[in-house]
Design an enzyme around this catalytic site. Structure first.
Site, short mmCIF file in Angstrom:
data_model
loop_
_atom_site.label_atom_id
_atom_site.label_comp_id
_atom_site.label_asym_id
_atom_site.label_seq_id
_atom_site.Cartn_x
_atom_site.Cartn_y
_atom_site.Cartn_z
N HIS A 1 0.86 -1.19 0.00
CA HIS A 1 0.00 0.00 0.00
C HIS A 1 0.89 1.23 0.00
O HIS A 1 1.77 1.38 0.84
CB HIS A 1 -0.92 0.02 1.21
CG HIS A 1 -1.92 1.13 1.16
ND1 HIS A 1 -3.04 1.08 0.35
CD2 HIS A 1 -1.96 2.33 1.78
CE1 HIS A 1 -3.73 2.20 0.49
NE2 HIS A 1 -3.09 2.97 1.35
N ASP B 1 -10.93 -6.83 5.15
CA ASP B 1 -10.97 -5.40 5.47
C ASP B 1 -9.91 -4.68 4.65
O ASP B 1 -8.71 -4.92 4.80
CB ASP B 1 -10.71 -5.18 6.96
CG ASP B 1 -11.77 -5.84 7.83
OD1 ASP B 1 -12.95 -5.73 7.47
OD2 ASP B 1 -11.41 -6.47 8.84
N LEU B 2 -10.34 -3.78 3.78
CA LEU B 2 -9.46 -3.12 2.84
C LEU B 2 -8.31 -2.40 3.55
O LEU B 2 -8.54 -1.55 4.42
CB LEU B 2 -10.25 -2.12 2.00
CG LEU B 2 -9.46 -1.31 0.96
CD1 LEU B 2 -8.86 -2.24 -0.08
CD2 LEU B 2 -10.35 -0.27 0.31
N ASP B 3 -7.09 -2.76 3.17
CA ASP B 3 -5.86 -2.11 3.66
C ASP B 3 -5.72 -2.17 5.19
O ASP B 3 -5.08 -1.31 5.79
CB ASP B 3 -5.80 -0.64 3.21
CG ASP B 3 -5.72 -0.52 1.70
OD1 ASP B 3 -5.22 -1.45 1.05
OD2 ASP B 3 -6.17 0.52 1.16
N GLU B 4 -6.31 -3.18 5.81
CA GLU B 4 -6.22 -3.30 7.26
C GLU B 4 -5.68 -4.66 7.69
O GLU B 4 -5.82 -5.05 8.85
CB GLU B 4 -7.59 -3.03 7.92
CG GLU B 4 -8.06 -1.60 7.75
CD GLU B 4 -9.28 -1.28 8.59
OE1 GLU B 4 -9.62 -2.09 9.48
OE2 GLU B 4 -9.90 -0.23 8.36
#
Length: 281
Positions: A188, A222-225
């Protein structure tokens, strides 16, 4: 023959002694050992690298006693054995190019079984693909599920052990993320948890940040988590434009992703709920 043993289990007395004793019993010689006791979760983590001239099957059978005794979640691999890697990419090819270069010079110990891109191969400015098969799978809102099924088929057919999203600018479905749990790494272009989603460098510029960074993490629903594996930062100033932040960010992204992939391939990353334990050198 050299081996790497990783394990996690509820912490209790005697784990290290039992494991090291089992290795010694089979003629093993430990040359690297790291451990971590997480007082918050009560879990114990360990990575042991050792040489052993004895019978691998016999060692595995003997280790079953410790697995039962301590409820070990254990993995034993031959050190240095290449793992099968599938790379996914969109138009931004700097991370892909870096991984291909490291693979070519022997720095990335893996067998790259293919590259999947949602843009034509000609859209990438790379000359390092060699004979690696390229799968062009364009994604639209109408065929997303179908293309994820095709990627899954490629994973199954090639025996892929790790999927790397080398700036693959598609949000994976919940089902696909679950399927890839623990074996898919994303880069990311932001120092998470700040500046999620699109154009993080522009978001950072608008906030006047003095540091930018990149984060490599495991993919989850969970997006980008997902659990973070590796992060790095670099100082910037008020004089840097968004384009200059993007340029500097590309360098950070390359090294962070390469580091995370290498650590995973060397069994240096152990999942600890929503975090990771990283036994880096």
């Amino acid at each position: 023959m050299n081996y790497v043993l990783t394990l996690r289990c509820p912490n209790r007395s005697g784990i290290v002694a039992a494991v090291s004793g089992r290795i010694a019993q089979h003629g093993g010689d430990i040359y690297e050992a790291q451990q971590f006791d997480d007082h918050e979760t009560g879990m114990f983590f360990m990575r042991v690298a050792f040489s052993m001239a004895g019978d691998e099957a016999g060692f595995r059978n003997g280790l079953a006693e410790e697995i039962d005794r301590f409820a070990l979640d254990a993995t034993l691999r031959r050190a240095g054995a290449p793992r099968k890697l599938l790379l996914l990419v969109s138009r931004f090819d700097h991370c892909l190019g870096d991984l291909l270069y490291r693979h070519r010079i022997g720095e990335l110990n893996a067998e790259i079984v293919g590259i999947v891109g949602n843009h034509p191969r000609e859209a990438l400015n790379l000359t390092l693909m060699g004979g690696i098969k390229y799968h062009h799978l364009p994604v639209t809102k109408d065929n997303k599920a179908e293309q994820e099924t095709r990627i899954k088929d490629i994973i199954e057919e090639t025996g892929t052990e790790l999927v790397v999203l080398a700036r693959y600018m598609q949000i994976l479905s919940d089902n696909f993320s679950e399927y890839l749990s623990g074996r898919c790494i994303n880069i990311h272009h932001s120092f998470l948890p700040g500046f999620k989603g699109a154009k993080p460098y522009h978001q950072a510029h608008e906030r006047g940040v003095k540091m930018i960074g990149a984060t490599a993490h495991y993919v989850t629903r969970d997006l980008d988590e997902g659990p973070i594996i590796c992060q790095d930062v670099e100082p910037v100033s008020h004089a840097d434009t968004p384009d200059e932040l993007v340029r500097k960010g590309r360098d950070i992204e390359r090294r962070v992703l390469a580091r995370a992939v290498s650590w995973h391939l060397e069994d240096r990353v152990l999942l600890n709920k929503n975090k990771t334990v990283v036994f880096a050198r």
